[in-house]
Design an enzyme around this catalytic site. Structure first.
Site, PDB file in Angstrom:
ATOM      1  N   ASP A 267       1.209  -0.939   0.094  1.00  0.00           N
ATOM      2  CA  ASP A 267      -0.048  -0.068  -0.054  1.00  0.00           C
ATOM      3  C   ASP A 267       0.435   1.192  -0.286  1.00  0.00           C
ATOM      4  OD1 ASP A 267      -2.081   1.493  -0.319  1.00  0.00           O
ATOM      5  OD2 ASP A 267      -3.240   0.314   1.344  1.00  0.00           O
TER       6      ASP A 267
HETATM    7  C1  NOJ Z   1      -3.977   3.940   0.157  1.00  0.00           C
HETATM    8  C2  NOJ Z   1      -4.764   3.336   0.119  1.00  0.00           C
HETATM    9  O1  NOJ Z   1      -4.795   2.442   1.623  1.00  0.00           O
HETATM   10  C3  NOJ Z   1      -5.303   2.018  -1.342  1.00  0.00           C
HETATM   11  O2  NOJ Z   1      -6.382   1.312  -0.942  1.00  0.00           O
HETATM   12  C4  NOJ Z   1      -5.722   2.598  -2.245  1.00  0.00           C
HETATM   13  O3  NOJ Z   1      -5.413   2.281  -3.175  1.00  0.00           O
HETATM   14  C5  NOJ Z   1      -4.197   3.085  -2.500  1.00  0.00           C
HETATM   15  N1  NOJ Z   1      -3.756   4.536  -1.138  1.00  0.00           N
HETATM   16  C6  NOJ Z   1      -3.918   4.296  -4.112  1.00  0.00           C
HETATM   17  O4  NOJ Z   1      -4.466   5.393  -4.188  1.00  0.00           O
END
Ligand code: NOJ
Length: 705
Positions: A267
């Site tokens: 993430d």
């Molecule tokens: C953080 C989020 O937790 C995740 O779900 C998301 O896809 C990413 N950012 C990218 O935007």
């Protein structure tokens, strides 16, 4: 687009050939995913040097709350540089959060789950994918399949509720929709992110292996079986083990045990955040820990690109692990057709936008849940009545789109007030003369029925948008009280993301429609339901508590020794002295404009299949679609089992007076569960199957297995 298992030998060979030709730096470049940032020249240089395998099309960590463009023209130039000027010539994989729609916005995933309509969910995702492909997006970071038992957690809106079976069905439908249309899906967040303590986002979790395997893991296992191309690791730790650094979870469980063949992306900045988490001493160590654990692509932390060269050279990271990660990324690029660029991939045409409004309407109508309808106040008559239209959400547009709407536009969103007036042009509508409470009361006095549009601002929901309290804002409740003093015929229409506490709303209203954040066509769907052009048929995919102090409260709680199971009716012991123990609205609940009578369920066993069947009759005056749910209760077993567990469901359409037999064929293997060590346990003894229109159904049938 293909699944990895469907790639041809030629395509596998092509990836192997690339691997033999690529230098160490080129390989590491494939594992790097920076974000779209403002310094275009700097990004161009990175691509030219072969240091960008993928780009996340977001400008900040909170992508869900931003609406900056994905820069199609600039990205096409970056892609040209990657193909023509970078050392390996391998195209960039563009990833963006296409979570519940693209330009056409469908309901937030939680509302889609209330529909229990897998076909519609698949169709909506495939439509979103086609729109995204027209924007040259190859990969979406969806679906999120984190089981959530806490409505305070802002991200509850992004998942499919509290039940592993329903969430698995929804996740698979979305993956099929996205991937069959041509973009790679991403099963996220692996794993147990939804267990964030206190509903505080990014927080620590305390989850046993037993709960992990039986509650949080099933949607991921189903997604891997469905051929999901990528998985995103979660931010959280599980009982002290940081997931981003966990070889046990990412390699052992996901890749080896579940057999996941695609790649795992971290993430946002999660590799770098291992330091803050206390799981790595510095960025070099974080890179080593994460890649050795099984992370294949580093989202924005730059730890891989900065430190893998030395880590591979000194043997801290083996060449075979590096090659495995690069191979996985290249196989996904091959599956989405990127390795055929520029020859074979013709960008698809953007679908005609108008065409999708009908689908957006159908998806929105299908997930809305009728919570209360006293004296059959709904559906409203379309003639001869005076209807007052009040409430803060009467003309709201942006919040209808919900969180995670990067490409939807507020100006596309239908307005509830207009939709009400268009749907029933012969009625007399009364609006408050001004925004004041007095004007609202004045309008309510003149009306036969008062529609009050209430809700939650989109920006109070989603990532990092927790809420300690779950009541509607004071001014909205005050309005409802003031109106109730002068007119009891109140229909509350609630446009909110998460489940809220509806005790007071319910007391003050004769009818309550939970309309959610349901996208572009939320308003027309709600208006159609209120006037009976669409029948409400949604059923809750998550429990609505009476009081935030009851959280966590969910239908599939484990049996306790003393009789405290008040979720299902009155138990011997009361849990709370200051609050009813039961939920306000249980899992699977939802009213309709018609009624059903269930016959006595029957059961028999043929070889390894249990067949549970029931006759269901539409006893009302309108056609309806009922979601018939089948739950199981377990015999004595090695581990304490849930009081009930959803096994299957069927959506059945019935005309007035019509009777249909609904059959559930359940394999004995589907009754097995996991011990903490992953062994499947088949308990022997008396199983009870409960069949009906809600988790609290009382009709059951028993069989010895
Ligand atoms: C953080 C989020 O937790 C995740 O779900 C998301 O896809 C990413 N950012 C990218 O935007």
């Amino acid at each position: 687009m293909k699944l990895i298992k469907d790639l041809s030998q030629r395509e596998f060979d092509r990836v192997e050939e690339l691997l033999t030709k690529m230098t160490l730096d080129e390989k590491i470049g494939q594992l790097n995913q920076p974000n779209l940032f403002d310094d275009k020249a700097a990004l161009g240089d990175l691509v030219r040097e072969g240091k960008v395998g993928s780009l996340v099309l977001a400008y900040s960590a909170l992508a869900g709350t931003e609406s900056r463009k994905s820069q199609l023209g600039f990205r096409q130039e970056l892609q040209r540089i990657a193909i023509e000027e970078s050392p390996s010539g391998i195209p960039i994989l563009f990833g963006r959060d296409v979570i519940h729609g693209h330009r056409t916005v469908f309901p937030i995933p939680l509302m889609q789950a209330h529909s229990w309509n897998v076909d519609l969910v698949e169709k909506a995702s495939s439509t979103a994918a086609k729109e995204a492909i027209a924007d040259d997006i190859h990969w979406t970071f969806a679906p999120m399949m984190d089981i959530a038992r806490d409505p305070r957690w802002g991200r509850i809106i992004e998942g499919f509720g509290e039940d592993p079976h329903l969430a698995s069905e929804m996740a698979v439908a979305m993956i099929k929709g996205f991937q069959s249309a041509g973009i790679a899906a991403c099963a996220k967040h692996f794993v147990a992110y939804g267990a964030s303590e206190g509903g505080r986002d990014y927080n620590t979790t305390e989850v046993s292996d037993y709960t992990l395997r039986n509650i949080y893991l099933p949607p991921f296992a189903a997604s891997v079986r469905a051929g999901v191309l990528t998985v995103m690791a979660s931010f959280n730790d599980i009982s002290g083990e940081a997931v981003t650094g966990s070889r046990r979870l990412l390699t052992g469980l996901l890749k080896e045990e579940l057999g996941f063949e695609g790649f795992v992306v971290s993430d946002w900045d999660a590799v770098g955040q291992l330091i803050r988490q206390g799981a790595a001493a510095d960025r070099r160590a974080a890179a080593a820990i994460a890649i050795n654990a099984g992370i294949d692509m580093d989202m924005v932390s730059n730890c891989f690109i900065d430190h893998l060269p030395e880590l591979v050279k000194d043997g801290t990271v083996s060449e075979s692990r590096l090659n495995d990660a690069v191979r996985r990324v290249l196989l996904v690029k091959s599956a989405v057709g990127l390795l055929d660029l520029p020859d074979n991939r013709t960008p698809m045409q953007a679908p005609v936008y108008e065409l999708n409004v009908q689908l957006a309407h159908d998806a929105a109508a299908s997930g809305m849940v009728l919570l209360k309808n006293e004296f059959e106040l709904l559906p409203l008559p379309v003639q001869e009545k005076k209807i007052a239209l009040l409430g803060q959400f009467l003309n709201e547009q942006r919040s209808m789109l919900g969180s995670w709407t990067l490409d939807g536009r507020a100006e596309d969103v239908q307005v509830f007030e207009e939709c009400m007036k268009q749907t029933a042009p012969e009625l007399i509508f009364i609006n408050a003369a001004s925004g004041s409470a007095d004007a609202a009361v004045e309008a309510a006095i003149q009306a036969d029925v008062v529609i009050v549009a209430l809700g939650e601002d989109w920006n109070n929901t989603g990532e990092a948008r927790g809420h300690a309290g779950l009541l509607l804002p004071d001014e909205q409740l005050d309005l409802l009280c003031a109106v109730n003093n002068v007119n009891k015929n109140i229909v509350s229409v609630i446009f909110s993301g998460r489940p809220l506490i509806f005790d007071e709303v319910s007391q003050l209203s004769k009818a309550v429609l939970y309309a959610g954040h349901s996208g572009t066509a939320a308003a027309s769907a709600a208006a159609s339901i209120l006037f009976g052009l669409n029948d409400p048929c949604g059923k809750l995919s998550v429990t609505f508590p009476r009081n935030a102090g009851q959280i966590p409260i969910y239908y599939n709680q484990r049996s306790a020794g003393r009789d405290i199971d008040n979720y299902y009716g009155k138990a011997v012991f009361k849990n709370y002295q200051d609050c009813e123990d039961s939920p306000m609205y249980p899992f699977g609940y939802g009213l309709q404009y018609t009624t059903y009578e269930y016959g006595k369920p029957e059961i028999n066993k043929v070889d390894n299949t249990i067949c549970v069947s029931v006759d269901i009759t539409n006893t009302g005056k309108r056609t309806g679609i009922e979601t018939v749910q089948c739950y199981a209760s377990y015999p004595a077993s090695e581990f304490v089992r849930p009081i009930r567990e959803l096994k299957q469901f069927h959506r059945v359409s019935l005309n007035p007076g019509e009777t249909k037999k609904v059959e559930f064929n359940i394999e004995i293997n589907d009754l097995a569960y996991f011990a903490p060590d992953g062994k499947l346990i088949h308990s022997k003894g008396k199983y009870v199957f409960w069949i009906g229109g809600c988790s609290t159904v009382t009709e059951s049938v028993t069989i010895d297995i």
